[in-house]
Structures are given as structure tokens and as C-alpha cells.
Design a protein around this motif. Structure first.
Motif, PDB file in Angstrom:
ATOM      1  N   GLU A 126       0.832  -1.199   0.050  1.00 10.50           N
ATOM      2  CA  GLU A 126       0.019   0.065  -0.069  1.00 10.50           C
ATOM      3  C   GLU A 126       0.913   1.362   0.136  1.00 10.50           C
ATOM      4  O   GLU A 126       0.278   2.296  -0.479  1.00 10.50           O
ATOM      5  CB  GLU A 126      -1.062  -0.027   1.394  1.00 10.50           C
ATOM      6  CG  GLU A 126      -2.020  -1.210   1.178  1.00 10.50           C
ATOM      7  CD  GLU A 126      -2.805  -1.178   2.364  1.00 10.50           C
ATOM      8  OE1 GLU A 126      -2.160  -1.006   3.580  1.00 10.50           O
ATOM      9  OE2 GLU A 126      -3.955  -1.423   2.463  1.00 10.50           O
ATOM     10  N   GLY A 127       2.196   1.084   0.408  1.00 15.86           N
ATOM     11  CA  GLY A 127       2.916   2.312   0.400  1.00 15.86           C
ATOM     12  C   GLY A 127       2.522   3.470   1.230  1.00 15.86           C
ATOM     13  O   GLY A 127       1.841   3.140   2.467  1.00 15.86           O
ATOM     14  N   PHE A 128       2.334   4.716   1.026  1.00 12.13           N
ATOM     15  CA  PHE A 128       1.845   5.908   1.386  1.00 12.13           C
ATOM     16  C   PHE A 128       0.500   5.621   1.931  1.00 12.13           C
ATOM     17  O   PHE A 128      -0.338   6.502   2.567  1.00 12.13           O
ATOM     18  CB  PHE A 128       2.418   7.164   0.915  1.00 12.13           C
ATOM     19  CG  PHE A 128       3.863   7.217   1.050  1.00 12.13           C
ATOM     20  CD1 PHE A 128       4.678   7.148   2.053  1.00 12.13           C
ATOM     21  CD2 PHE A 128       4.191   7.900  -0.196  1.00 12.13           C
ATOM     22  CE1 PHE A 128       5.843   7.214   2.176  1.00 12.13           C
ATOM     23  CE2 PHE A 128       5.855   8.188  -0.179  1.00 12.13           C
ATOM     24  CZ  PHE A 128       6.449   7.764   1.010  1.00 12.13           C
ATOM     25  N   GLU A 129      -0.453   4.771   1.369  1.00 12.15           N
ATOM     26  CA  GLU A 129      -1.634   5.007   1.436  1.00 12.15           C
ATOM     27  C   GLU A 129      -2.104   4.190   2.760  1.00 12.15           C
ATOM     28  O   GLU A 129      -3.353   4.208   3.123  1.00 12.15           O
ATOM     29  CB  GLU A 129      -2.570   4.091   0.162  1.00 12.15           C
ATOM     30  CG  GLU A 129      -2.081   4.848  -1.189  1.00 12.15           C
ATOM     31  CD  GLU A 129      -2.523   3.593  -2.300  1.00 12.15           C
ATOM     32  OE1 GLU A 129      -3.139   2.774  -2.006  1.00 12.15           O
ATOM     33  OE2 GLU A 129      -2.147   3.957  -3.746  1.00 12.15           O
ATOM     34  N   ASN A 130      -1.295   3.415   3.241  1.00  6.03           N
ATOM     35  CA  ASN A 130      -1.608   2.813   4.666  1.00  6.03           C
ATOM     36  C   ASN A 130      -1.148   3.950   5.732  1.00  6.03           C
ATOM     37  O   ASN A 130      -0.262   4.392   6.011  1.00  6.03           O
ATOM     38  CB  ASN A 130      -0.600   1.565   4.798  1.00  6.03           C
ATOM     39  CG  ASN A 130      -0.846   1.005   6.015  1.00  6.03           C
ATOM     40  OD1 ASN A 130      -0.830   1.602   7.221  1.00  6.03           O
ATOM     41  ND2 ASN A 130      -1.202  -0.424   6.045  1.00  6.03           N
ATOM     42  N   GLU A 131      -2.210   4.198   6.232  1.00  9.49           N
ATOM     43  CA  GLU A 131      -2.177   5.476   7.118  1.00  9.49           C
ATOM     44  C   GLU A 131      -1.417   5.410   8.057  1.00  9.49           C
ATOM     45  O   GLU A 131      -0.918   6.124   8.901  1.00  9.49           O
ATOM     46  CB  GLU A 131      -3.711   5.760   7.625  1.00  9.49           C
ATOM     47  CG  GLU A 131      -3.647   7.030   8.323  1.00  9.49           C
ATOM     48  CD  GLU A 131      -3.450   8.410   7.503  1.00  9.49           C
ATOM     49  OE1 GLU A 131      -3.207   9.426   8.095  1.00  9.49           O
ATOM     50  OE2 GLU A 131      -3.669   8.370   6.214  1.00  9.49           O
ATOM     51  N   ASP A 140      13.614  -3.549  -0.533  1.00 12.57           N
ATOM     52  CA  ASP A 140      13.879  -3.304  -2.208  1.00 12.57           C
ATOM     53  C   ASP A 140      12.751  -2.926  -2.921  1.00 12.57           C
ATOM     54  O   ASP A 140      13.214  -2.213  -3.733  1.00 12.57           O
ATOM     55  CB  ASP A 140      14.747  -4.299  -2.633  1.00 12.57           C
ATOM     56  CG  ASP A 140      13.779  -5.574  -2.819  1.00 12.57           C
ATOM     57  OD1 ASP A 140      13.109  -6.036  -2.050  1.00 12.57           O
ATOM     58  OD2 ASP A 140      14.093  -6.312  -3.953  1.00 12.57           O
ATOM     59  N   HIS A 141      11.544  -3.526  -2.538  1.00 13.04           N
ATOM     60  CA  HIS A 141      10.617  -3.251  -3.340  1.00 13.04           C
ATOM     61  C   HIS A 141      10.059  -1.649  -3.110  1.00 13.04           C
ATOM     62  O   HIS A 141       9.308  -0.986  -3.966  1.00 13.04           O
ATOM     63  CB  HIS A 141       9.308  -4.008  -2.729  1.00 13.04           C
ATOM     64  CG  HIS A 141       8.074  -3.976  -3.295  1.00 13.04           C
ATOM     65  ND1 HIS A 141       8.223  -4.082  -5.264  1.00 13.04           N
ATOM     66  CD2 HIS A 141       6.816  -3.653  -3.301  1.00 13.04           C
ATOM     67  CE1 HIS A 141       7.199  -3.866  -5.442  1.00 13.04           C
ATOM     68  NE2 HIS A 141       6.149  -3.793  -4.531  1.00 13.04           N
ATOM     69  N   LEU A 142      10.874  -0.811  -1.864  1.00 11.57           N
ATOM     70  CA  LEU A 142      10.314   0.847  -2.175  1.00 11.57           C
ATOM     71  C   LEU A 142      10.496   1.373  -3.313  1.00 11.57           C
ATOM     72  O   LEU A 142       9.954   2.118  -3.662  1.00 11.57           O
ATOM     73  CB  LEU A 142      11.085   1.210  -0.845  1.00 11.57           C
ATOM     74  CG  LEU A 142      11.053   2.732  -0.591  1.00 11.57           C
ATOM     75  CD1 LEU A 142       9.808   2.990   0.044  1.00 11.57           C
ATOM     76  CD2 LEU A 142      12.273   2.962   0.466  1.00 11.57           C
ATOM     77  N   VAL A 143      11.617   1.130  -3.957  1.00 12.31           N
ATOM     78  CA  VAL A 143      12.208   1.635  -5.260  1.00 12.31           C
ATOM     79  C   VAL A 143      11.219   1.566  -6.376  1.00 12.31           C
ATOM     80  O   VAL A 143      11.149   2.464  -7.230  1.00 12.31           O
ATOM     81  CB  VAL A 143      13.490   1.444  -5.602  1.00 12.31           C
ATOM     82  CG1 VAL A 143      14.512   1.848  -4.420  1.00 12.31           C
ATOM     83  CG2 VAL A 143      13.694   0.263  -6.169  1.00 12.31           C
ATOM     84  N   THR A 144      10.242   0.552  -6.382  1.00  9.45           N
ATOM     85  CA  THR A 144       9.450   0.328  -7.341  1.00  9.45           C
ATOM     86  C   THR A 144       8.016   0.289  -7.171  1.00  9.45           C
ATOM     87  O   THR A 144       7.210   0.400  -8.044  1.00  9.45           O
ATOM     88  CB  THR A 144       9.832  -1.096  -8.184  1.00  9.45           C
ATOM     89  OG1 THR A 144       9.606  -2.004  -6.927  1.00  9.45           O
ATOM     90  CG2 THR A 144      11.038  -1.281  -8.632  1.00  9.45           C
ATOM     91  N   LYS A 160       5.012   2.020  -9.228  1.00 12.27           N
ATOM     92  CA  LYS A 160       5.955   2.497 -10.590  1.00 12.27           C
ATOM     93  C   LYS A 160       6.953   3.827 -10.286  1.00 12.27           C
ATOM     94  O   LYS A 160       7.286   4.448 -11.063  1.00 12.27           O
ATOM     95  CB  LYS A 160       5.071   3.030 -11.733  1.00 12.27           C
ATOM     96  CG  LYS A 160       4.057   2.006 -12.339  1.00 12.27           C
ATOM     97  CD  LYS A 160       3.037   2.724 -13.413  1.00 12.27           C
ATOM     98  CE  LYS A 160       2.009   1.756 -13.826  1.00 12.27           C
ATOM     99  NZ  LYS A 160       1.447   2.031 -14.894  1.00 12.27           N
ATOM    100  N   GLY A 161       7.538   3.455  -8.775  1.00  7.63           N
ATOM    101  CA  GLY A 161       8.560   4.486  -8.493  1.00  7.63           C
ATOM    102  C   GLY A 161       7.931   5.624  -7.937  1.00  7.63           C
ATOM    103  O   GLY A 161       8.985   6.467  -7.551  1.00  7.63           O
ATOM    104  N   LYS A 162       6.709   5.950  -7.795  1.00  6.21           N
ATOM    105  CA  LYS A 162       6.181   7.166  -7.376  1.00  6.21           C
ATOM    106  C   LYS A 162       6.517   7.203  -5.724  1.00  6.21           C
ATOM    107  O   LYS A 162       6.891   8.535  -5.466  1.00  6.21           O
ATOM    108  CB  LYS A 162       4.706   7.389  -7.584  1.00  6.21           C
ATOM    109  CG  LYS A 162       4.502   7.459  -9.087  1.00  6.21           C
ATOM    110  CD  LYS A 162       3.124   7.531  -9.414  1.00  6.21           C
ATOM    111  CE  LYS A 162       2.757   7.634 -10.746  1.00  6.21           C
ATOM    112  NZ  LYS A 162       1.241   7.835 -10.982  1.00  6.21           N
ATOM    113  N   THR A 163       6.256   6.415  -5.079  1.00  8.26           N
ATOM    114  CA  THR A 163       6.508   6.176  -3.824  1.00  8.26           C
ATOM    115  C   THR A 163       8.155   6.600  -3.402  1.00  8.26           C
ATOM    116  O   THR A 163       8.239   7.736  -2.712  1.00  8.26           O
ATOM    117  CB  THR A 163       6.341   4.976  -3.002  1.00  8.26           C
ATOM    118  OG1 THR A 163       4.925   4.662  -3.453  1.00  8.26           O
ATOM    119  CG2 THR A 163       6.702   4.905  -1.580  1.00  8.26           C
TER     120      THR A 163
END
Length: 376
Positions: free
Chosen positions: A86-91, A118-122, A125-128
Motif C-alpha cells: 500500500e505504500g503511503f496509502e497505509n495510514e 528493495d521493493h520501496l524503489v518500485t 511505478k517508482g512514485k513512492t
């Protein structure tokens, strides 16, 4: 005298210990909210890190502490391949980065070190990752190693510049992770900053272990051997996945045909990390034995899971980071920490030999930058 650091999202102190191993850093403030991790951290370092970095109270506390380096292994589950993605969408978790950024803004450490999956960079599509780098480089004005700031103010970088794998640092574990190192442009001379090396360390000169087999313990407790019923379940699951064209399923990482075995990534989730890191360790006389707690007899293939101690070796906690001058290992868990938590805490931590090289890199950069004041 050593440089002062604060240890955020501290876990059981892997990043802190990595920096301490250089002999040039001392910790002055910590933050962790997981109660089991706090118990282990206090057992290892004699300090209770129970602080919530999202609170205004902690941010004010950080403002009052003098320090030069900020460390943070911020929560990775929202960015992980095995997490929700979820990246930044996870509150609850994604926003932790922005609390760290706020602490950076208010305290202006001279250097920062951040670690994540490592998945942070992708992610997205790299926006995070782009948002993270732009926050640090543009909004906070930190020189991030691996980036180039163009004349128009835009940033250029390649995602692979931030990924390093534990297997390249003397540890037989395939564990790619994202590492972010930055230096405050407002503190250091701009010409000196521009001359800093722009590549993170890529390897460790001396390996800790030859391969995975040299990590394994002899004569482990029989409870680590898989029951025949459970192992058969894993076999059927893998066969079903193979028919669907997937590569999911258990892995015997030191099968006899593998010349230089390497473990798969140790996972904070524990269970799946164990099943993708099964060990071939046959012993006479144990096949078919009935063991308390297992519904079926032990398997006849000699297959077991790794022990928490073996995970500890693969992360550099056991048999490395806590050795004293006489070679006596000072690492231990406090009484009452169950195995499931031991797996989780190791899987959620960093590989210490990797981060130690990052700490040495920061020291080299400090020297290149010149006139950097240590602790009085």
C-alpha cells in the motif's frame, strides 16, 4: 570522541549496533513501539526505547537532544513484496516516513541513514520512492548519495543505486534492501558536498561465512524437523503452484546439488520465511519419530527449518556483532521471548555487516567534508 546518533524505528537495535561497531558513534535517543522488540532492545543495550516518534512529545524531546546522525529503519510491511503493497496509502505505517522527515526538519542532523525493503524503489511505478527522494533532496536540502541535482533543480538517479544485497557483504543470505544516506547541504561546504562519492558501498572485503552450510548448527533440537504430514502438505502446495506456472512454494536452500548454498530473505512474517529456507540435515534414527507438539511423525527426508540462532547468524547478531575481545558471544534474548518472536525480530532487522559498511562510508564522507565536530 564519537558522533551522536538517534535510533528511530529501532527494532532490536540492529542499525544502532552496526554503527557502534565502528567505535565512532554513540546513541543518545531511541524510538520503538513494539513491546517485544523493546524488551529485547533493553536486554541488549540497557535502555528502554519505548517512545512513539509520531507524537509531538517525542519530536520535542528530539529537538532538545544534541546529535549529528539520524538512523531509521522505517516500517517496511507496506512496501514489502509480502506485505499489502500500500505504500503511503497505509495510514498507520506509510505515514511514518513523513514523521521522520518532520524530525529531520526540526533537528537538522548532519547525516541521515534510512533503510527499507528493495521493493520501496518500485512501489507504484517508482512514485513512492520519488516522493521520498524529493522530500529529502528538495524540501529538506540533503545531498542523497546516488542522486544528481540538475541545474534546473530536477533530480536524476537510478533505482539500483540504492539497492544492496546482504550476500555481497559476506553473509550467505539473498537479502536486497534499499539504503538511503544523506548529508545536510546547509551545514557542510557546498564544494565539499559536491565532491562526495556518489555510490554506496557494494561489498565487504572479508566474508563472514563461506556459504550457508557453514552457518548451520549441528545436532539441532528435534522440534525443528518437519513432521511428515506438514512436509507432504508443502509438497502438494508446491506442485499445485507449479501447475499454475508459479514458482511459489517451499525451498530446500542447501540441497546436496547446490554447490554454494545461500539462504532466501529472512522475513519478519516468520512462517513463510522459514518454509522458503528449509534445510537438508539428515540424521540417523529420527525418521518416523513422534515428537510432542507434532501431529504426525518426523519426515524421512531429513528436512528441517532453520533455528532462530541460524537466523541470528545470517543477520550478524549471533557470532559477530556482540563478540567481546575474547571471542565470547554476548548476544542473547531475554527470558520469555518465544521462538515466533525471535524469528520475527531477526527477520524485521537489518543485516549488521551490511549496515556496518554503510556506517564506515558515512565516516569516510565526514572526513572528506572536513571540520566535522565530534562530541565534546
Amino acid at each position: 570522541m564519537p558522533y551522536r546518533m538517534i535510533d528511530l524505528c529501532a527494532g532490536i537495535g540492529g542499525i544502532r549496533k552496526s554503527f557502534e561497531l565502528t567505535g565512532q558513534f554513540v546513541n543518545v535517543l531511541s524510538s520503538e513501539i513494539d513491546r517485544y522488540a523493546c524488551t529485547t532492545y533493553e536486554h541488549l543495550f540497557g535502555e528502554n526505547p519505548r517512545n512513539d516518534l509520531t507524537t509531538e512529545e517525542f519530536k520535542r524531546q528530539a529537538e532538545k537532544v544534541q546529535f549529528e546522525v539520524l538512523l531509521a529503519g522505517f516500517p517496511c510491511q507496506t512496501f514489502s513484496r509480502v506485505g499489502l503493497g500500500e505504500g503511503f496509502e497505509n495510514e498507520e505505517k506509510g505515514k511514518i516516513f513523513f514523521h521522520i522527515a518532520e524530525i529531520i526538519r526540526r533537528t537538522r542532523p548532519q547525516a541521515i541513514f534510512l533503510e527499507n525493503v528493495d521493493h520501496l524503489v518500485t512501489r507504484d511505478k517508482g512514485k513512492t520512492f520519488k516522493a521520498i527522494i524529493e522530500k529529502l533532496e528538495i524540501d529538506l536540502n540533503y545531498k542523497i548519495i546516488g542522486t544528481i541535482k540538475n541545474t534546473d533543480g530536477s533530480l536524476s538517479y537510478h533505482r539500483r543505486n540504492f539497492i544492496r544485497n546482504s550476500r555481497d557483504f559476506g553473509v550467505p543470505q539473498n537479502r536486497p534492501r534499499t539504503y538511503i544516506i544523506g548529508f545536510d547541504r546547509g551545514f557542510f561546504d557546498q564544494d565539499a558536498v559536491s565532491r562526495l562519492p556518489n555510490d554506496l558501498p557494494e561489498r565487504r572485503a572479508e566474508p563472514l561465512y563461506g556459504n550457508l552450510n557453514t552457518v548451520l548448527e549441528p545436532n539441532v533440537e528435534l522440534k525443528y524437523y518437519m513432521s511428515s504430514g506438514y512436509f507432504e502438505t508443502l509438497i502438494r502446495h508446491r506442485e499445485r503452484q507449479a501447475k499454475k506456472g508459479y514458482g511459489f512454494g517451499y525451498r530446500i536452500v542447501n540441497a546436496p546439488e547446490i554447490e554454494n548454498p545461500v539462504a532466501n530473505t529472512l522475513l519478519a512474517t516468520g512462517g513463510s520465511g522459514r518454509e522458503r529456507n528449509l534445510i537438508y540435515d539428515p540424521r540417523d534414527g529420527i525418521a518416523g519419530m513422534e515428537i510432542r507438539g507434532k501431529k504426525t511423525p518426523l519426515n524421512d527426508k531429513g528436512i528441517r527449518v532453520m533455528t532462530p540462532t541460524e537466523w541470528g547468524k545470517l543477520q550478524g547478531f549471533v557470532n559477530y556483532a556482540f563478540l567481546d575481545e575474547n571471542g565470547i558471544d554476548g548476544f542473547s534474548f531475554p527470558d520469555g521471548i518465544p521462538n515466533i518472536q525471535r524469528y520475527k525480530q531477526f527477520g524485521n532487522s537489518v543485516t549488521i555487516p551490511v549496515v556496518e559498511q554503510m556506517a564506515l562510508f558515512i565516516l569516510d564522507c565526514f572526513e572528506r567534508l572536513g571540520n566535522f565536530p565530534p562530541v565534546d
